[in-house]
Write an enzyme that holds these catalytic residues in place. Structure first.
Site, PDB file in Angstrom:
ATOM      1  N   ARG A  24       8.671  -8.884   4.026  1.00 63.54           N
ATOM      2  CA  ARG A  24       7.847  -7.213   5.623  1.00 63.54           C
ATOM      3  C   ARG A  24       7.020  -7.635   5.848  1.00 63.54           C
ATOM      4  NH1 ARG A  24       7.520  -1.248   5.281  1.00 63.54           N
ATOM      5  NH2 ARG A  24       5.525  -0.547   5.115  1.00 63.54           N
ATOM      6  N   ARG A  53      10.058  -1.383   2.489  1.00 63.26           N
ATOM      7  CA  ARG A  53       9.607  -1.898   1.345  1.00 63.26           C
ATOM      8  C   ARG A  53      10.486  -1.375  -0.047  1.00 63.26           C
ATOM      9  NH1 ARG A  53       6.864   2.460   3.335  1.00 63.26           N
ATOM     10  NH2 ARG A  53       4.727   2.682   3.436  1.00 63.26           N
ATOM     11  N   HIS A  99       3.983   3.276   8.712  1.00 62.23           N
ATOM     12  CA  HIS A  99       2.712   3.475   8.266  1.00 62.23           C
ATOM     13  C   HIS A  99       2.215   4.832   9.118  1.00 62.23           C
ATOM     14  CE1 HIS A  99       1.754  -1.225   7.694  1.00 62.23           C
ATOM     15  NE2 HIS A  99       3.124  -0.379   6.673  1.00 62.23           N
ATOM     16  N   LYS A 102       7.180   6.531   1.841  1.00 63.28           N
ATOM     17  CA  LYS A 102       5.999   7.092   0.990  1.00 63.28           C
ATOM     18  C   LYS A 102       5.648   8.902   1.158  1.00 63.28           C
ATOM     19  CE  LYS A 102       3.677   2.756  -0.472  1.00 63.28           C
ATOM     20  NZ  LYS A 102       2.331   2.334  -0.807  1.00 63.28           N
ATOM     21  N   TYR A 145      -0.846  -6.331   8.915  1.00 60.17           N
ATOM     22  CA  TYR A 145       0.170  -7.414   8.587  1.00 60.17           C
ATOM     23  C   TYR A 145       0.686  -8.184   9.675  1.00 60.17           C
ATOM     24  CZ  TYR A 145       2.407  -4.419   4.911  1.00 60.17           C
ATOM     25  OH  TYR A 145       2.053  -3.301   3.995  1.00 60.17           O
ATOM     26  N   HIS A 152       7.979  -8.418  -0.101  1.00 59.93           N
ATOM     27  CA  HIS A 152       6.779  -7.535   0.958  1.00 59.93           C
ATOM     28  C   HIS A 152       6.309  -9.051   1.758  1.00 59.93           C
ATOM     29  CE1 HIS A 152       3.756  -4.710   1.354  1.00 59.93           C
ATOM     30  NE2 HIS A 152       2.810  -5.833   1.950  1.00 59.93           N
TER      31      HIS A 152
END
Length: 331
Positions: free
Chosen positions: A282, A188, A305, A212, A314, A279
């Site tokens: 990514r 990210r 993730h 995250k 994705y 993104h």
């Protein structure tokens, strides 16, 4: 007041039903309201300083403690502030009809997409679930607000030609390093912004980043990325430990917005005819990994993730992948 309500209902529906159907609706509304004494709620918008109530502050603090990123906290804060500015009453007195009316307002007045509308619903649902679970309100008004269905846009990664055109559009050593690191790692943009060059292992071509939920993970860099980093660092004359810094003194660490702007300019210069943003790189990384045989759980870990379902968004099932699968299994 009852007649005003009936008229408002008919006006809001007149483009969707015939005259006969509207008459039936008007009659049904009249019967439903028979015996009720309605009063219009005349209140002014809440003062701005009172919008962020103690309940919302507590909710955001709890989200922060759970590991939500600053970007997520900001998104929640802005959405709840907009709702309170529109609401015109105590947030503890909200009913499901208020939430529905607000979503309708956002759709008609602000012309937001159904996806954005459903994101608003999810944020309100999260907040009012917290309010109910902590005993601040007796009932959860969001429980009866149904999800808003929308058709997710097909994510199209860069193809091989587009990828090379974007790569060739990089002019400065910093642009090339940014592009190669974003594409090679699949990280990210906020994660890339936090990297220090001393944290990169040049032999293993890896570094540890914090994603995250404050979860640490390894990201891997290609040979092209490492060469681009070396060339960029050779041009630097500052002492900032950040991997990417501004070109102008005092050479501060590049933030998320600055990196996004830089990649957007490279994309415009490439002439591929569509916007380029971190993104998208990514997404291209994830798709290319899957197309070249990587397992989805491996790609999921590289992307940081928690759920495989997120990674599947994705993944593009390309014609080449289908052709390869057919050749493997059909004689």
């Amino acid at each position: 007041m009852v007649s005003e309500v009936r008229n408002a209902v008919i006006v809001s529906l007149e483009h969707y039903f015939s005259a006969e159907q509207l008459q039936m609706i008007d009659l049904a509304v009249a019967k439903a309201l028979q015996g009720y004494n309605l009063e219009k709620q005349e209140t002014l918008p809440m003062a701005r300083e009172s919008v962020m109530s103690a309940d919302i502050k507590e909710f955001l603090a709890r989200k922060k403690l759970k590991g939500c990123s600053d970007g997520t906290i900001t998104q929640y804060s802005m959405a709840l502030e907009k709702f309170c500015m529109w609401l015109r009453k105590d947030i503890r007195c909200v009913q499901d009809i208020d939430i529905l009316a607000y979503l309708d307002y956002r759709m008609s007045r602000d012309n937001v997409s159904k996806r954005t509308l459903d994101n608003n619903r999810l944020i309100l649902s999260s907040f009012f679930t917290f309010m109910h679970d902590t005993g601040k309100i007796p009932q959860n008004p969001s429980r009866t607000v149904d999800p808003i269905k929308y058709k997710a846009a097909i994510r199209e990664p860069l193809n091989d030609i587009e990828l090379e055109k974007v790569r060739n559009a990089c002019v400065t050593p910093r642009e090339r390093a940014l592009f190669e690191v974003l594409y090679a790692s699949g990280a990210r943009v906020s994660e890339i912004a936090s990297i220090n060059y001393a944290d990169i292992d040049p032999h293993a071509r890896t570094t540890i980043i914090t994603g995250k939920g404050d979860q640490e993970r390894y990201i891997f860099l290609s040979a092209k990325a490492m060469v681009a980093i070396e060339n960029y660092l050779a041009t630097r004359k500052d002492n900032n430990p950040a991997l990417f810094v501004s070109a102008i003194a005092p050479h501060d660490r590049l933030g998320k917005n600055s990196i996004e702007s830089e990649i957007a300019r490279i994309g415009e210069r490439s002439g591929i005819g569509r916007p380029v943003f971190p993104h998208l790189l990514r997404h291209t990384f994830a798709t290319d990994m899957l197309c070249h045989g990587a397992e989805i759980n491996e790609v999921s870990k590289m992307l940081g993730h928690k759920k495989l379902e997120t990674t599947q968004i994705y993944a593009k099932t390309s014609r080449e992948m289908l052709e390869n699968a057919h050749k493997k299994h059909v004689a």
